[in-house]
Design a protein around this motif. Structure first.
Motif, PDB file in Angstrom:
ATOM      1  N   UNK A 139       0.824  -1.209   0.000  1.00  0.00           N
ATOM      2  CA  UNK A 139       0.000   0.000   0.000  1.00  0.00           C
ATOM      3  C   UNK A 139       0.858   1.259   0.000  1.00  0.00           C
ATOM      4  N   UNK A 140       2.137   1.114  -0.384  1.00  0.00           N
ATOM      5  CA  UNK A 140       3.055   2.250  -0.312  1.00  0.00           C
ATOM      6  C   UNK A 140       3.246   2.941  -1.659  1.00  0.00           C
ATOM      7  N   UNK A 141       2.416   2.621  -2.655  1.00  0.00           N
ATOM      8  CA  UNK A 141       2.517   3.268  -3.961  1.00  0.00           C
ATOM      9  C   UNK A 141       1.461   4.378  -4.063  1.00  0.00           C
ATOM     10  N   UNK A 142       1.608   5.212  -5.087  1.00  0.00           N
ATOM     11  CA  UNK A 142       0.668   6.328  -5.247  1.00  0.00           C
ATOM     12  C   UNK A 142      -0.747   5.839  -5.518  1.00  0.00           C
TER      13      UNK A 142
ATOM     14  N   UNK B 235     -12.731  -7.973   7.502  1.00  0.00           N
ATOM     15  CA  UNK B 235     -11.670  -7.336   8.283  1.00  0.00           C
ATOM     16  C   UNK B 235     -10.513  -6.878   7.403  1.00  0.00           C
ATOM     17  N   UNK B 236     -10.229  -7.604   6.331  1.00  0.00           N
ATOM     18  CA  UNK B 236      -9.154  -7.182   5.432  1.00  0.00           C
ATOM     19  C   UNK B 236      -9.511  -5.877   4.725  1.00  0.00           C
ATOM     20  N   UNK B 237     -10.730  -5.779   4.205  1.00  0.00           N
ATOM     21  CA  UNK B 237     -11.146  -4.543   3.531  1.00  0.00           C
ATOM     22  C   UNK B 237     -11.227  -3.401   4.534  1.00  0.00           C
ATOM     23  N   UNK B 238     -11.708  -3.687   5.733  1.00  0.00           N
ATOM     24  CA  UNK B 238     -11.746  -2.653   6.777  1.00  0.00           C
ATOM     25  C   UNK B 238     -10.350  -2.121   7.062  1.00  0.00           C
ATOM     26  N   UNK B 239      -9.380  -3.035   7.188  1.00  0.00           N
ATOM     27  CA  UNK B 239      -8.013  -2.609   7.498  1.00  0.00           C
ATOM     28  C   UNK B 239      -7.389  -1.812   6.354  1.00  0.00           C
ATOM     29  N   UNK B 240      -7.523  -2.320   5.112  1.00  0.00           N
ATOM     30  CA  UNK B 240      -6.797  -1.698   4.004  1.00  0.00           C
ATOM     31  C   UNK B 240      -7.542  -0.488   3.464  1.00  0.00           C
ATOM     32  N   UNK B 241      -8.788  -0.682   3.027  1.00  0.00           N
ATOM     33  CA  UNK B 241      -9.537   0.452   2.484  1.00  0.00           C
ATOM     34  C   UNK B 241      -9.849   1.470   3.575  1.00  0.00           C
ATOM     35  N   UNK B 242     -10.326   0.992   4.719  1.00  0.00           N
ATOM     36  CA  UNK B 242     -10.617   1.906   5.820  1.00  0.00           C
ATOM     37  C   UNK B 242      -9.388   2.653   6.282  1.00  0.00           C
ATOM     38  N   UNK B 243      -8.252   1.943   6.347  1.00  0.00           N
ATOM     39  CA  UNK B 243      -7.021   2.594   6.778  1.00  0.00           C
ATOM     40  C   UNK B 243      -6.566   3.677   5.821  1.00  0.00           C
ATOM     41  N   UNK B 244      -6.645   3.391   4.517  1.00  0.00           N
ATOM     42  CA  UNK B 244      -6.234   4.396   3.535  1.00  0.00           C
ATOM     43  C   UNK B 244      -7.153   5.618   3.560  1.00  0.00           C
TER      44      UNK B 244
END
Length: 259
Positions: free
Chosen positions: A199-202, A228-237
């Motif tokens: 998740x470190x790319x533009x 939980x995966x979508x919550x962590x990644x999409x929610x986090x971003x």
């Protein structure tokens, strides 16, 4: 086939038809009724949005919304249900847009389950709306036939009624997002399960399962892992200030990181 006839609703009989339609779509339990006849009556009487779609005189779709903050500029679409595959949901959204514009409103908001692919495609590609906030377990645990006891994570979709992609949507021109070179898969899929990536790319791509509603019934554990995966990644971003720019290939959210 002629398109549906759309009109605002005002009578108790109309609202009872809406309730029967919604019951047939979601099959909610007694404690999970999404709206009541009495609430629709109050909302309609106070000047809010309650509308139905009809084919051959039969109700095939309905939508209920109320003024959000600031009330002069925002309509919040609380619930919309429609028969699948006939363009009824799209017709309801266009009717809702015209209703809001006639009252000088600038945007319509609603929530939806970010794991449901068809809803993501409809909201982002067909309508040109954008998810702007991730809301974990927004309604608590829902025990209707569609949610099957899953946590009710939602994203807040914002439909800015005069933006170019929304004007194009009103002309029935879908918005197809381009994925730039160098985009990374922040959440992928292997054997039906979520797989975390970079998740470190533009630009970051975030997958959702092919059919989470069936997965909730057949393999609740895997469905929860996706939640939980979508919550962590999409929610986090989104919490970090990233913005979702589209839904690619009916599969991936396209997310641009804040710079």
């Amino acid at each position: 086939m002629n398109g549906p006839v759309l009109r605002e609703l005002h009578s108790i009989a109309d609202f009872e038809d809406v309730l029967r339609l919604f019951d047939g779509i979601w099959h909610p339990g007694p404690a999970n009724t999404p709206i009541t006849v009495e609430m629709m009556r109050a909302l309609s009487h106070a000047g809010n949005y309650v509308a139905g779609a009809y084919l051959d005189g039969r109700m095939v779709g309905a939508s209920v919304g109320f003024f959000g903050a600031p009330a002069e500029r925002v309509l919040h679409s609380h619930i919309t249900g429609a028969a699948a595959g006939r363009g009824i949901g799209f017709a309801l959204k266009l009717h809702q847009r015209e209703w809001a514009l006639a009252r000088g409103m600038e945007r319509i908001t609603w929530t939806y389950d970010p794991l449901v692919r068809r809803n993501a495609h409809f909201n982002l590609t067909k309508l040109g709306a954008r998810p702007e906030e991730y809301l974990p377990s927004f309604y608590g645990v829902m025990n209707d036939a569609i949610n099957s006891g899953d946590e009710s994570d939602r994203v807040l979709a914002v439909w800015r009624l005069s933006e170019p992609q929304v004007l194009a949507a009103a002309r029935r021109e879908p918005y197809l997002v381009e994925v730039p070179p160098g985009a990374a898969v922040g959440l992928g899929e292997c054997d039906g399960r979520p797989v975390a990536g970079r998740t470190d790319t533009a630009t970051v791509l975030i997958a959702v399962p092919a059919d989470v509603e069936t997965l909730r019934r057949t393999d609740p554990e895997v469905a929860r892992s996706w939640r939980h995966a979508v919550r962590d990644v999409l929610g986090g971003l989104l919490r970090e200030g990233a913005r979702v720019t589209g839904f690619h290939d009916r599969h991936y959210y396209v997310v641009e990181r804040a710079r």
